[in-house]
Design an enzyme around this catalytic site. Structure first.
Site, PDB file in Angstrom:
ATOM      1  N   GLU A 190     -71.277 -44.312  12.962  1.00 38.56           N
ATOM      2  CA  GLU A 190     -72.198 -43.408  12.253  1.00 38.56           C
ATOM      3  C   GLU A 190     -73.210 -42.813  13.227  1.00 38.56           C
ATOM      4  O   GLU A 190     -73.543 -41.626  13.148  1.00 38.56           O
ATOM      5  CB  GLU A 190     -72.923 -44.166  11.136  1.00 38.56           C
ATOM      6  CG  GLU A 190     -72.045 -44.503   9.945  1.00 38.56           C
ATOM      7  CD  GLU A 190     -72.865 -44.978   8.754  1.00 38.56           C
ATOM      8  OE1 GLU A 190     -74.051 -44.587   8.651  1.00 38.56           O
ATOM      9  OE2 GLU A 190     -72.323 -45.725   7.928  1.00 38.56           O
ATOM     10  N   SER A 270     -55.999 -56.429  17.269  1.00 40.06           N
ATOM     11  CA  SER A 270     -55.094 -57.564  17.220  1.00 40.06           C
ATOM     12  C   SER A 270     -53.748 -57.086  16.704  1.00 40.06           C
ATOM     13  O   SER A 270     -53.632 -55.993  16.141  1.00 40.06           O
ATOM     14  CB  SER A 270     -55.635 -58.657  16.294  1.00 40.06           C
ATOM     15  OG  SER A 270     -56.963 -59.001  16.615  1.00 40.06           O
ATOM     16  N   ASP A 342     -64.914 -49.686   6.115  1.00 41.34           N
ATOM     17  CA  ASP A 342     -66.301 -49.212   6.212  1.00 41.34           C
ATOM     18  C   ASP A 342     -67.164 -50.063   5.290  1.00 41.34           C
ATOM     19  O   ASP A 342     -67.233 -49.830   4.080  1.00 41.34           O
ATOM     20  CB  ASP A 342     -66.374 -47.738   5.822  1.00 41.34           C
ATOM     21  CG  ASP A 342     -67.758 -47.147   6.060  1.00 41.34           C
ATOM     22  OD1 ASP A 342     -68.682 -47.918   6.359  1.00 41.34           O
ATOM     23  OD2 ASP A 342     -67.902 -45.924   5.941  1.00 41.34           O
ATOM     24  N   ASP A 345     -73.563 -49.186   6.179  1.00 46.16           N
ATOM     25  CA  ASP A 345     -74.150 -47.849   6.033  1.00 46.16           C
ATOM     26  C   ASP A 345     -75.572 -47.857   6.577  1.00 46.16           C
ATOM     27  O   ASP A 345     -76.309 -48.834   6.409  1.00 46.16           O
ATOM     28  CB  ASP A 345     -74.153 -47.402   4.573  1.00 46.16           C
ATOM     29  CG  ASP A 345     -72.799 -46.862   4.133  1.00 46.16           C
ATOM     30  OD1 ASP A 345     -72.261 -45.983   4.840  1.00 46.16           O
ATOM     31  OD2 ASP A 345     -72.266 -47.328   3.111  1.00 46.16           O
TER      32      ASP A 345
END
Length: 787
Positions: A190, A270, A342, A345
């Site tokens: 972000e 991974s 996600d 924030d």
């Protein structure tokens, strides 16, 4: 002359005395730090006898007769015996208390750690755990403290002059919060996105952080999704401008994380996959996993076999955490890779926002205490204060891993006991963070996949950029567990995950924006190799896949790079060698060194627009070169295009390699510069001690190869990679194999410091067996209750 001779003899005697003193010190450190591994020890906290048999590689095979809690006690005891310093260091990281023992140089790390509040989050998680988990944590904690009190001390404690405090139950789950930071979230994306939009506009987002290709593989296909439907389209929020002071504060956090070995690394991730019996020689599944993390000394993982009356788990544990994190029991095997949804924030709080404050007192060795004021909004900690003070907006972080009632430890302990798919999914329903791709197999021949975790839902915005904290951009809930991506006995008998995109567009929830996913190269190569032999696959075949070092990045870039105009004879020789290269990144070849040094130069092409140190991934490089994109144009040299950039970047790579390896291009073998750097977290940069604690070796692999070994910019050394490998054969569990990146011993004077590294580099494994005949030369320690 006689005087000089006497002085010479005196100096020789002095040198001999110093050498003798040094040898005596080394011997003393070895004797006082080597754990007891045979005989009998009586300990408080046990309800019955426990045997700990260390095999030829130092892996403990724990057998408790009376209770599973005794087995967990013993795991805590051997963790403390072999990895006490690592455990205390990790605890101090989670607490933000490094400066107490390392002094002022650790203050930036402590400020970052206290501001985010990792240990506070662990404290809030403990009461939410199930009764069984709390009992196991309590037993593990008692075992750790028994190990601390055993009379042996890690050399680091003696060098720094302190004794570790008693272990607590909160300590037993605190490191999981730092693992969540290392593996989960997109706050730094972000921040980068905000910088990109501010400098290049909206179009720059896809140039610097390209979306996942539409034709690339997803973990689950549309056919494997039980429920599909139209996704609620989310718009990108309007970009919020972040001033330089705020960006400097964020950079302070990133720098602190990098100093701790936890930083965003392109290509870090991974691999895991599970192959159904229809594809194997035995008719039963094979499950493979290799988590890619920082390669440290000591290594993160500690291999262990832990058995009580009902607990029967073997695999990779993490010192400081109870239970087996990745591995198998008698019926079920599992592996993990990072989903990277996600779940974070950034909120730019309005002027009238309300905050709570707390004062953190940071004790500093050799200096006065430092007082740090931390503010929190309704969203979470304000992370823009460090280095910026009250200058600029107050930006708070909202993150699932910092929220109360984190029951992730319930999930991992539940996996240790799982007997079937129902038990497996029931355990994962308690999982919070960091979200992982779990692959599953059992002895009955079933295979499956689940991506558990607390993943927020948003309405009308996509979470890709910082947003105003005025109430218009709040989470609306989380994706229900039953609706998270999963499959059981997929029709094609194959699940491959490599941090690539999880689900296609028909999935009704947005897990992350399309720039969050890892590039598809590893997933493509694994699938390519496994499907090339549709039947008859064996453990040996799977080993070859795990160790594969063929670069699909080279496949994509080859025609673009070979069209380069050379500048000078070294550049011409480099191009000539690359023309016939098959893309296999072996340590004994020069071509991988040429390619990776060149690619590293190209990945810095956005530095003049976004600041030195900004790196783009291989996919962005490919897109820019194909389109003759704007990032190729160096603002300090107007009129430059991608052709000019290719020429200049190749010349820079030639100069760099020439300065390090000489003028003979044929002598630029990759292994001379590409060496694994398993460095000590505290002493790795201290010249007087680094030789003792750091461990290095030439390695194969490169950027986005299956055996991933991304070279570090500038040095080309390998700092991240497969920290652990396992291959589980469900037709005969004791034919399974595993290996760590270094060794079981945490002390440089231990008997098993680097014996696994030698295998790990060469592509070897050790038996993942619970049968004594597979353990080689062993020693047995008996722990008995103190009466």
């Amino acid at each position: 002359m006689r005087l000089l001779a006497r002085l010479g003899r005196g100096l020789l005697w002095l040198l001999l005395l110093l050498l003798a003193a040094a040898l005596a010190l080394v011997l003393w450190l070895k004797v006082t730090s080597t754990p007891t591994t045979s005989g009998t020890i009586r300990l408080q906290g046990l309800s019955g006898p426990v045997t700990v048999t260390r095999d030829a590689w130092g892996v403990p095979h724990i057998r408790a007769q009376a209770s599973d809690e005794d087995a967990m006690f013993a795991l805590g005891f051997v963790h403390a015996q072999d990895r006490a310093w690592q455990m205390d260091f990790q605890r101090r990281v989670s607490q933000g208390r490094l400066s107490e023992v390392l002094g002022k140089p650790a203050l930036p790390q402590d400020r970052f750690l206290r501001t985010w509040g990792f240990y506070r989050a662990a404290q809030s998680a403990l009461p939410a755990l199930s009764e069984r988990s709390r009992l196991m944590v309590r037993a593990y904690t008692a075992g750790v403290n028994a190990g601390f009190a055993s009379g042996k001390a890690a050399p680091e404690f003696r060098i720094l002059g302190y004794t570790p405090e008693p272990w607590t139950d909160v300590d037993s789950i605190a490191w999981s919060k730092l693992m969540a930071f290392d593996l989960g979230g997109n706050w730094e994306e972000e921040v980068l996105g905000s910088r990109v939009v501010g400098r290049l506009g909206e179009r720059g987002l896809n140039e610097v952080m390209p979306p996942y290709p539409e034709d690339a593989p997803t973990v689950l296909s549309a056919d494997e999704l039980k429920r599909t439907g139209p996704r609620v389209q989310a718009s990108r929020p309007a970009a919020v401008s972040l001033p330089p002071a705020t960006l400097r504060a964020f950079q302070a956090h990133l720098d602190a994380a990098r100093a701790l070995g936890m930083q965003p690394v392109p290509g870090k991730g991974s691999n895991d996959w599970v192959i159904g019996g229809t594809h194997t020689a035995s008719g039963k599944p094979i499950l493979a996993d290799d988590p890619h993390l920082a390669l440290t000394s000591p290594m993160l993982w500690y291999l262990a076999d832990v058995q009580g009356p009902t607990l029967k788990a073997i695999g990779a544990s993490i010192p400081g955490l109870p239970g087996i994190v990745i591995g198998r029991n008698e019926r079920v095997a599992w592996g993990v890779t990072n989903v990277n949804p996600d779940v974070q924030d950034l909120y730019v709080e309005p002027d009238d926002a309300r905050f709570t404050t707390r004062t953190e007192v940071i004790k500093v060795k050799g200096s006065a205490d430092e007082r740090l004021t931390v503010r929190e909004s309704a969203h979470g900690p304000v992370i823009s204060d460090v280095g910026a003070g009250d200058v600029g907006p107050r930006v708070a972080l909202k993150w699932t891993a910092l929220q109360p009632r984190d029951t992730t430890l319930d999930a991992f302990l539940g996996l240790n006991y799982a007997q079937n798919w129902a038990d497996f999914t029931r355990a994962l329903s308690r999982y919070v963070a960091p979200s992982q791709n779990f692959v599953y197999a059992d002895v009955d021949g079933n295979t499956g996949y689940y991506a558990p975790g607390r993943i927020p839902t948003r309405k009308g915005w996509d979470g890709s950029l910082p947003v105003p904290g005025d109430g218009r951009h709040e989470w609306t809930g989380t994706v229900p567990f039953a609706r998270l991506p999963h499959t059981y006995n997929p029709a094609d008998g194959l699940v491959v995950t490599a941090n690539n995109k999880v689900v296609p567009g028909s999935f009704p929830f947005t897990l992350a924006n399309d720039r969050n996913w890892a590039e598809p190269y590893r997933a493509e190569r694994i699938t390519q190799l496994l499907t090339a032999q549709p039947t008859g696959l064996t453990v040996e075949d799977v080993k070859r896949v795990q160790l594969d070092t063929v670069s699909l990045v080279w496949r994509d870039l080859k025609p673009l790079l070979l069209a380069t105009r050379p500048d000078g004879d070294p550049s011409r020789q480099m191009l000539q060698r690359l023309k016939t290269w098959d893309g296999n990144e072996r340590a004994d070849r020069a071509e991988p060194a040429i390619f990776e040094a060149w690619l590293s130069e190209l990945q810095g092409m956005a530095g003049d627009e976004l600041g030195e140190g900004t790196r783009i991934n291989s996919l962005a490089v490919r897109n820019m070169l194909r389109a003759d994109g704007e990032l190729c144009r160096n603002e300090a040299a107007t009129g430059e295009n991608c052709a000019d950039l290719l020429t200049a970047s190749l010349k820079r790579a030639a100069d760099t390699l020439g300065a390090r390896l000489g003028s003979d291009v044929s002598g630029w073998t990759y292994g001379k510069v590409h060496t694994v750097a398993s460095n000590h977290r505290a002493f790795g940069g201290v010249k007087a001690l680094a030789w003792l604690f750091n461990h290095s070796a030439p390695t194969n692999g490169g950027t986005n190869t299956v055996n991933v070994a991304r070279p570090e910019p500038g040095t080309l050394r390998q700092t991240h990679g497969p920290s652990y490998r396992q291959i589980v054969d469900l037709s005969d569990m004791n034919r399974s194999v595993y290996v760590g990146s270094l060794g079981q011993s945490g002390s440089p004077f231990g008997n098993h410091v680097t014996d696994q590294q030698k295998l790990w580099v060469a592509g070897g494994y050790i038996p993942m067996s619970t049968a004594a005949q597979d353990w080689g030369k062993a020693s047995t320690l008996t722990l008995t209750p103190e009466r």
